[in-house]
Design an enzyme around this catalytic site. Structure first.
Site, mmCIF file in Angstrom:
data_model
loop_
_atom_site.group_PDB
_atom_site.id
_atom_site.type_symbol
_atom_site.label_atom_id
_atom_site.label_comp_id
_atom_site.label_asym_id
_atom_site.label_seq_id
_atom_site.Cartn_x
_atom_site.Cartn_y
_atom_site.Cartn_z
ATOM 1 N N LYS A 1 0.845 -1.202 0.000
ATOM 2 C CA LYS A 1 0.000 0.000 0.000
ATOM 3 C C LYS A 1 0.879 1.251 0.000
ATOM 4 C CE LYS A 1 -3.854 -2.192 2.359
ATOM 5 N NZ LYS A 1 -4.507 -2.553 3.622
ATOM 6 N N GLN B 1 -4.386 -1.222 9.648
ATOM 7 C CA GLN B 1 -4.413 -2.565 9.054
ATOM 8 C C GLN B 1 -5.054 -3.563 10.027
ATOM 9 O OE1 GLN B 1 -3.609 -3.339 5.911
ATOM 10 N NE2 GLN B 1 -4.103 -5.479 6.225
ATOM 11 N N ASP C 1 -10.596 3.585 4.479
ATOM 12 C CA ASP C 1 -11.084 2.211 4.358
ATOM 13 C C ASP C 1 -12.599 2.126 4.296
ATOM 14 O OD1 ASP C 1 -9.369 0.008 4.189
ATOM 15 O OD2 ASP C 1 -8.687 0.257 6.245
HETATM 16 N N1 GUN Z 1 -7.324 -6.485 6.365
HETATM 17 C C1 GUN Z 1 -7.850 -7.209 5.345
HETATM 18 N N2 GUN Z 1 -8.420 -6.402 4.425
HETATM 19 C C2 GUN Z 1 -8.262 -5.149 4.868
HETATM 20 C C3 GUN Z 1 -8.653 -3.881 4.349
HETATM 21 O O1 GUN Z 1 -9.270 -3.743 3.282
HETATM 22 N N3 GUN Z 1 -8.300 -2.805 5.103
HETATM 23 C C4 GUN Z 1 -7.635 -2.937 6.295
HETATM 24 N N4 GUN Z 1 -7.357 -1.825 6.976
HETATM 25 N N5 GUN Z 1 -7.266 -4.096 6.799
HETATM 26 C C5 GUN Z 1 -7.582 -5.196 6.090
#
Ligand code: GUN
Length: 294
Positions: free
Chosen positions: A54, A98, A121
């Site tokens: 990311k 995350q 998110d």
């Molecule tokens: N863990 C698995 N998928 C995601 C996501 O789309 N965003 C975040 N922040 N954590 C995740």
């Protein structure tokens, strides 16, 4: 029938290119780059890879990225303190925590501590609520990145989804539920099935659109799929390679090799939904940056 492949690498490159143009426009207008803050707690190897990717991709399109890597024993209180600092930091436009977080931390408390305007998110309760109400409120909210990515891929295959029966396997807050809201907004008939659903295959066989988001390798067999259906595979499962058991490989929730002979269009794994998730995160972050200026 051999399904056409919905190529997440190509579509995500287009979404990233659009986000890059928006980043350039923002930087030109406001003389500062949009900034994404990424918070990672602990040492979950998969999370470390996601966070690195990311950050790398955000930088590639000209964004600033702040990584906040924290020890796994950080207290919930201290983590909330970090979120509040990021909320108050005018330089930060998007915040991503995350998931999963360690067990002693309540993810919902942390997510709801994020300023909804910086919730890249789309997990904050206010954004979830706005997505669920739909209509004009969708324009004010942020849509979670994985379902948004699935949705953009679907719209490439079928621009008008009205009246189609969409069956979503999995009821998570990250994928299943927001995906259902997006498809309802498009006037699909939506069914969510899950681990307690009886006669699951009978329902999946009725789907014009089948979204698999369960995290079970190759669970969806070809005979669960209606002929001509569009299949979106959200699963990213690491399994032992059959050719060489010392190696691993990624497979989806769908038995792709056989499903490709039944479906009309299908996303592969890897190279399907995965790359779309990060592209949509970038899209949400630059959108957040613009909204904060207005
Ligand atoms: N863990 C698995 N998928 C995601 C996501 O789309 N965003 C975040 N922040 N954590 C995740």
């Amino acid at each position: 029938m051999t399904a056409s492949i919905i190529d997440g690498k190509i579509i995500s490159a287009e979404v990233r290119a659009e986000a890059k143009l928006e980043v350039e426009r923002f930087t030109e207008l406001y003389k500062t780059k949009p900034c994404l803050a990424v918070v990672l707690v602990g040492e979950n190897p998969a999370s470390q890879v996601y966070v690195r990717t990311k950050s790398k991709m955000a930088k590639e399109i000209g964004m600033d990225v702040e990584d906040h890597i924290k020890q796994k024993d950080i207290s919930e209180e201290d983590l909330i303190g970090i979120i509040y600092e990021l909320n108050n930091n005018k330089r930060v436009n998007g915040i991503l925590v995350q998931l999963p977080l360690p067990d002693h931390i309540d993810s919902r408390v942390i997510i709801d501590a994020i300023d909804p305007k910086k919730d890249a998110d789309g997990f904050h309760a206010l954004n979830v609520g706005r997505n669920s109400i739909g209509g004009d409120l969708l324009k004010k909210s942020f849509v979670p990145c994985t379902p948004l990515g699935c949705f953009l891929m679907l719209k490439r295959s079928v621009p008008n989804l009205a009246g189609m029966h969409a069956v979503i396997i999995g009821r998570s807050n990250i994928v299943g539920k927001p995906m259902a809201q997006l498809l309802l907004e498009e006037s699909c008939t939506v069914t969510i099935v899950h681990s307690k659903t009886k006669d699951l295959e009978t329902i999946t066989r009725q789907a014009d659109i089948l979204v698999a988001a369960v995290g079970k390798p190759l669970m969806v067999k070809a005979d669960w799929i209606k002929s001509g259906a569009i299949v979106i595979d959200v699963g990213i499962n690491r399994v032992e390679s059959l050719d060489d058991t010392s190696k691993t490989k990624l497979v989806g929730d769908v038995d792709f090799a056989n499903a490709i002979n039944i479906a009309s269009a299908i996303t592969p794994v890897p190279g399907g939904v995965g790359p779309m998730t990060i592209a949509c995160l970038l899209k949400n972050t630059v959108e957040a940056a613009f909204r904060q200026q207005n």
